[in-house]
Design an enzyme around this catalytic site. Structure first.
Site, PDB file in Angstrom:
ATOM      1  N   SER A 188      18.601  -2.413  -9.246  1.00 57.00           N
ATOM      2  CA  SER A 188      17.419  -1.566  -9.061  1.00 57.00           C
ATOM      3  C   SER A 188      17.714  -0.197  -9.644  1.00 57.00           C
ATOM      4  CB  SER A 188      17.098  -1.418  -7.572  1.00 57.00           C
ATOM      5  OG  SER A 188      16.109  -0.431  -7.348  1.00 57.00           O
ATOM      6  N   TYR A 201      19.797   0.467   1.118  1.00 59.83           N
ATOM      7  CA  TYR A 201      19.333  -0.324  -0.019  1.00 59.83           C
ATOM      8  C   TYR A 201      19.890   0.226  -1.332  1.00 59.83           C
ATOM      9  CZ  TYR A 201      16.036  -2.524  -3.297  1.00 59.83           C
ATOM     10  OH  TYR A 201      15.478  -3.225  -4.333  1.00 59.83           O
TER      11      TYR A 201
END
Length: 295
Positions: A188, A201
């Site tokens: 990501s 995350y």
């Protein structure tokens, strides 16, 4: 319209504001408004993966579903991994691809469990007669504005899903992969441009980048390539499942195209990294973020 038609990315898909909506994790694609595009109608395969056999995690919805559709449309037979709560979405994917002549095996379970990861790989070997690729897309994301309320159980859950599973699945699959096989992870842009409310995350996605680069070096002598796709804002069930309704309604509006990406816009990247056309790519990351900077 297929992915090969010339299109203006600014107006290709609906832009926010979206209807305000929330779901409990893991979320479901069929409950979202607007519905995500996974390539069901638009992805056209060219036979680049005929004879390939693979596993795709998170294949019920979002980016995993798009990757599964892309790989299958290129000729691959697949085992699809997803949580038991996501059965309805997973069956939609299976029915679509089986109708097109592919072998699709459903195997629900939780990749944060080591034994399930081992069983998933064995399922692929037993049902497909071997494996040529492992595509790991499934991930856990939640939002938390205060580190004082981010507890150890949340951190553990994120890391077991996003990081431990990569280790367990890769370790289980490598003995079954022949030279020319591939592993693809999903990172990501949070790995380099983290949001303040997604500490666990973002850190896990940074670890995925390093995992990919390290394992790529280790497996190169075996002829196995390891690469990653790093998405920016993409319209998936993770959004209504992890953010409040107000945030979801404006999701992606600050990107250069004024909208989030759709899962279908990432499918070709996974296909490219799995197929022999990327034979000299290993340890690399393809960033797909609609022009959003990732440093």
């Amino acid at each position: 319209m297929s992915q090969y038609d010339k299109q203006d990315p600014n107006s290709l898909y609906p832009a926010p504001p979206y209807p305000k909506q929330e779901q409990s994790l893991p979320g479901a694609a069929y409950k979202m408004d607007p519905k995500p595009d996974h390539g069901e109608e638009s992805y056209v395969g060219l036979g680049r993966l005929k004879g390939y056999r693979g596993i795709v995690t998170g294949a019920d919805s979002g980016i995993g579903r798009a990757a599964a559709i892309g790989l299958a449309r290129e000729g691959a037979d697949l085992v699809l991994s997803y949580l038991p709560d996501e059965q309805e979405d997973a069956e939609q994917v299976r029915d679509l691809l089986v109708a097109e002549g592919r072998t699709i095996v459903l195997f629900p379970g939780d990749i944060s469990d080591e034994q399930y990861c081992k069983d998933l790989v064995q399922k692929g070997v037993d049902e497909l007669g071997g494996l040529d690729t492992l595509v790991m897309v499934a991930g856990r994301m939640d939002s938390n504005d205060d580190i004082l309320t981010l507890d150890t159980s949340m951190f553990d859950s994120t890391f077991k899903t996003n990081i431990y599973s990569l280790f367990w699945l890769t370790k289980a699959v490598v003995p079954h992969l022949e030279p020319g096989s591939t592993i693809v992870t999903t990172g990501s842009i949070q790995a380099s441009t983290p949001s303040a409310d997604k500490i666990d995350y973002a850190v896990s996605k940074g670890a995925i980048k390093l995992f990919t680069e390290a394992v790529a070096q280790q497996l190169a002598p075996k002829g196995i390539r390891v690469n990653s796709v790093a998405p920016g804002p993409v319209w998936t069930p993770l959004q209504p499942g992890s953010d409040d309704a107000e945030t979801v309604s404006t999701f992606g509006q600050d990107s250069p195209f004024g909208r989030p990406g759709q899962p279908a816009e990432l499918a070709a990247a996974y296909v490219h990294l799995v197929s022999p056309e990327s034979s000299y790519s290993s340890g690399s990351t393809i960033t797909i973020a609609g022009g959003t900077p990732a440093f």
